[in-house]
Motif scaffolding. Structure first.
Motif, PDB file in Angstrom:
ATOM      1  N   GLY A   1      -2.198   3.182   8.458  1.00 42.02           N
ATOM      2  CA  GLY A   1      -1.413   1.983   8.706  1.00 42.02           C
ATOM      3  C   GLY A   1       0.003   2.295   9.136  1.00 42.02           C
ATOM      4  O   GLY A   1       0.307   3.407   9.550  1.00 42.02           O
TER       5      GLY A   1
ATOM      6  N   ARG B   1      -1.945  -1.843   3.715  1.00 44.62           N
ATOM      7  CA  ARG B   1      -2.814  -0.739   4.119  1.00 44.62           C
ATOM      8  C   ARG B   1      -2.327   0.542   3.437  1.00 44.62           C
ATOM      9  O   ARG B   1      -1.142   0.710   3.150  1.00 44.62           O
TER      10      ARG B   1
ATOM     11  N   GLY C   1       0.865  -1.152   0.000  1.00 44.45           N
ATOM     12  CA  GLY C   1       0.000   0.000   0.000  1.00 44.45           C
ATOM     13  C   GLY C   1       0.911   1.214   0.000  1.00 44.45           C
ATOM     14  O   GLY C   1       1.959   1.189   0.652  1.00 44.45           O
TER      15      GLY C   1
ATOM     16  N   ASN D   1      -4.307   1.733  -2.629  1.00 42.98           N
ATOM     17  CA  ASN D   1      -4.107   0.327  -2.294  1.00 42.98           C
ATOM     18  C   ASN D   1      -3.244  -0.357  -3.357  1.00 42.98           C
ATOM     19  O   ASN D   1      -2.811   0.244  -4.333  1.00 42.98           O
TER      20      ASN D   1
ATOM     21  N   SER E   1       2.068  -4.236   4.561  1.00 50.66           N
ATOM     22  CA  SER E   1       0.846  -4.964   4.906  1.00 50.66           C
ATOM     23  C   SER E   1      -0.255  -4.694   3.892  1.00 50.66           C
ATOM     24  O   SER E   1      -1.287  -5.366   3.902  1.00 50.66           O
TER      25      SER E   1
ATOM     26  N   ASP F   1       3.627   0.633   2.691  1.00 48.93           N
ATOM     27  CA  ASP F   1       3.199  -0.223   3.792  1.00 48.93           C
ATOM     28  C   ASP F   1       3.133  -1.655   3.272  1.00 48.93           C
ATOM     29  O   ASP F   1       2.260  -1.988   2.472  1.00 48.93           O
TER      30      ASP F   1
END
Length: 121
Positions: free
Chosen positions: A106, A102, A32, A51, A100, A98
């Motif tokens: 995040g 996010r 992200g 995203n 992950s 990010d």
């Protein structure tokens, strides 16, 4: 992954700039991505996020309707189109990733060097 923001500069109020964030070392498609900005004496603030696929985006209230974030996972880059610029948009702009996935709120753990944007009135 290493990130490098570019495209900053000086512009008059009402003008436009397009920032780019190039990545090397690893594909950005798993991250992200977000843009942040910071002025002296202030905390870094979130500007926009996108995203992994580029379908979902999120903007701060300050830039909603004026800035557009996009990404090109083939080119391994993220962009920030800034329109109707105001003097209060003056800041150093950073891109961040990010892992992950996010794209706002995040943990952006990968940061690039910033690029200065100066908007004169």
């Amino acid at each position: 992954v290493q990130l490098q923001a570019s495209g900053g500069g000086w512009v008059q109020a009402g003008g436009s700039l397009r920032l780019s964030c190039a990545a090397s070392g690893r594909t950005l498609s798993t991250y992200g991505m977000g843009w942040f900005r910071q002025t002296p004496g202030k905390e870094r603030e979130f500007v926009a996020g996108i995203n992994r696929s580029g379908v979902r985006k999120h903007y701060s209230d300050a830039v909603q309707g004026r800035f557009i974030i996009s990404r090109d996972n083939v080119e391994n880059a993220v962009y920030l189109q800034m329109n109707s610029l105001k003097p209060e948009d003056t800041a150093v702009y950073y891109c961040a990733g990010d892992p992950s996935g996010r794209f706002y709120g995040g943990t952006f753990s990968v940061w690039g060097k910033g690029t200065q944007v100066t908007v004169s009135s």
